[in-house]
Design an enzyme around this catalytic site. Structure first.
Site, PDB file in Angstrom:
ATOM      1  N   GLU A 102      68.385  19.119  34.059  1.00 19.38           N
ATOM      2  CA  GLU A 102      68.702  19.954  32.897  1.00 19.38           C
ATOM      3  C   GLU A 102      68.732  19.128  31.617  1.00 19.38           C
ATOM      4  O   GLU A 102      68.167  19.505  30.593  1.00 19.38           O
ATOM      5  CB  GLU A 102      70.074  20.623  33.073  1.00 19.38           C
ATOM      6  CG  GLU A 102      70.146  21.591  34.225  1.00 19.38           C
ATOM      7  CD  GLU A 102      70.566  20.930  35.534  1.00 19.38           C
ATOM      8  OE1 GLU A 102      70.176  19.769  35.791  1.00 19.38           O
ATOM      9  OE2 GLU A 102      71.281  21.586  36.307  1.00 19.38           O
ATOM     10  N   GLU A 142      66.449   9.437  39.145  1.00 21.21           N
ATOM     11  CA  GLU A 142      67.526   8.600  39.680  1.00 21.21           C
ATOM     12  C   GLU A 142      67.242   7.122  39.438  1.00 21.21           C
ATOM     13  O   GLU A 142      66.109   6.736  39.114  1.00 21.21           O
ATOM     14  CB  GLU A 142      67.709   8.902  41.173  1.00 21.21           C
ATOM     15  CG  GLU A 142      68.161  10.348  41.386  1.00 21.21           C
ATOM     16  CD  GLU A 142      68.466  10.679  42.834  1.00 21.21           C
ATOM     17  OE1 GLU A 142      68.188   9.859  43.739  1.00 21.21           O
ATOM     18  OE2 GLU A 142      68.997  11.796  43.051  1.00 21.21           O
ATOM     19  N   CYS A 167      75.740  20.720  36.749  1.00 22.66           N
ATOM     20  CA  CYS A 167      76.972  19.925  36.814  1.00 22.66           C
ATOM     21  C   CYS A 167      77.743  20.075  35.497  1.00 22.66           C
ATOM     22  O   CYS A 167      77.221  20.595  34.498  1.00 22.66           O
ATOM     23  CB  CYS A 167      76.640  18.462  37.095  1.00 22.66           C
ATOM     24  SG  CYS A 167      76.024  17.571  35.657  1.00 22.66           S
ATOM     25  N   CYS A 203      70.240  14.127  35.219  1.00 28.30           N
ATOM     26  CA  CYS A 203      69.936  15.433  35.827  1.00 28.30           C
ATOM     27  C   CYS A 203      68.706  16.063  35.179  1.00 28.30           C
ATOM     28  O   CYS A 203      68.362  15.768  34.027  1.00 28.30           O
ATOM     29  CB  CYS A 203      71.106  16.388  35.638  1.00 28.30           C
ATOM     30  SG  CYS A 203      72.598  15.931  36.519  1.00 28.30           S
ATOM     31  N   ASN A 254      65.150  15.666  37.669  1.00 26.95           N
ATOM     32  CA  ASN A 254      66.138  14.580  37.796  1.00 26.95           C
ATOM     33  C   ASN A 254      65.460  13.242  38.046  1.00 26.95           C
ATOM     34  O   ASN A 254      64.468  13.146  38.765  1.00 26.95           O
ATOM     35  CB  ASN A 254      67.194  14.894  38.869  1.00 26.95           C
ATOM     36  CG  ASN A 254      66.616  15.143  40.242  1.00 26.95           C
ATOM     37  OD1 ASN A 254      65.517  15.666  40.377  1.00 26.95           O
ATOM     38  ND2 ASN A 254      67.340  14.779  41.273  1.00 26.95           N
TER      39      ASN A 254
HETATM   40  N1  THU Z   1      71.255  17.042  39.818  1.00 30.88           N
HETATM   41  C1  THU Z   1      70.544  17.666  38.826  1.00 30.88           C
HETATM   42  O1  THU Z   1      69.447  17.229  38.442  1.00 30.88           O
HETATM   43  N2  THU Z   1      71.086  18.771  38.274  1.00 30.88           N
HETATM   44  C2  THU Z   1      72.274  19.332  38.651  1.00 30.88           C
HETATM   45  O2  THU Z   1      72.703  20.309  38.056  1.00 30.88           O
HETATM   46  C3  THU Z   1      73.034  18.765  39.756  1.00 30.88           C
HETATM   47  C4  THU Z   1      72.538  17.481  40.285  1.00 30.88           C
HETATM   48  C5  THU Z   1      70.666  15.846  40.430  1.00 30.88           C
HETATM   49  C6  THU Z   1      71.395  14.571  40.153  1.00 30.88           C
HETATM   50  C7  THU Z   1      70.987  13.727  41.333  1.00 30.88           C
HETATM   51  O3  THU Z   1      69.738  13.121  41.041  1.00 30.88           O
HETATM   52  C8  THU Z   1      70.779  14.728  42.446  1.00 30.88           C
HETATM   53  O4  THU Z   1      70.665  15.996  41.825  1.00 30.88           O
HETATM   54  C9  THU Z   1      71.893  14.777  43.471  1.00 30.88           C
HETATM   55  O5  THU Z   1      73.114  14.974  42.874  1.00 30.88           O
END
Ligand code: THU
Length: 156
Positions: A74, A63, A111, A72, A61
């Site tokens: 994935e 940000e 998600c 994310c 991920n």
């Molecule tokens: N996140 C992912 O990378 N994958 C998921 O399936 C759920 C959430 C990340 C997004 C964000 O950077 C952090 O987790 C918190 O939500």
């Protein structure tokens, strides 16, 4: 009005129940958390994609101060795989997450947006993606996205 029910089936297992390739993919997802950039949530997620050639592509991920601009793990992994190896089907995807040094005890399910993208990648190559959600207490295994996203939108 007739009621319809959708049932989801998944498996829960220990790392020792996975074969060598599956364990390798889960380990790659765990290692991929090192590439996470998560200064806001501190939640480091790693994903590893296995292509039909056997090659592994990882993502984590990423940000951004403008929160929705982040992505994310994935989708980072799946889009990287699609961009670099457009003709190769994705056969498996593993996901792991940690806060600090400790991996989550429970598996972290993808998600909704990531589920839709996984579904799209399945459609693109006409092949189900086996999904491994790592938790230190157990690993959830799904045969394709359907158990995680039944009754989904598809163009095909
Ligand atoms: N996140 C992912 O990378 N994958 C998921 O399936 C759920 C959430 C990340 C997004 C964000 O950077 C952090 O987790 C918190 O939500």
């Amino acid at each position: 009005m007739k009621e319809h029910k959708i049932e989801s089936v998944f498996h829960l297992c220990e790392p020792s129940e996975l074969n060598k390739e599956e364990r390798e993919l889960v380990d790659a997802a765990k290692r991929a958390t090192k590439g996470s950039y998560a200064p806001f949530s501190k939640f480091k997620v790693g994903a590893a994609v296995r292509l039909e050639s056997g090659r592994i592509v990882v993502g984590a991920n990423q940000e951004n101060a403008a929160y929705p601009s982040g992505l994310c793990a994935e989708r980072t992994a799946l889009f990287a795989a699609g961009a670099q190896y457009p003709d190769e089907a994705v056969v498996a995807l593993a996901i792991a997450a940690r806060k600090g040094r400790r991996f989550t005890a429970e598996p972290i399910p993808p998600c909704g947006a990531c589920r839709q993208v996984i579904s799209g990648v399945e459609d693109r190559h006409g092949k189900a993606i086996r999904i491994f959600l790592y938790g230190s207490d157990g690993i959830v295994v799904c045969d394709g996205i359907t158990p995680l996203l039944p009754f989904r939108f598809s163009e095909f």
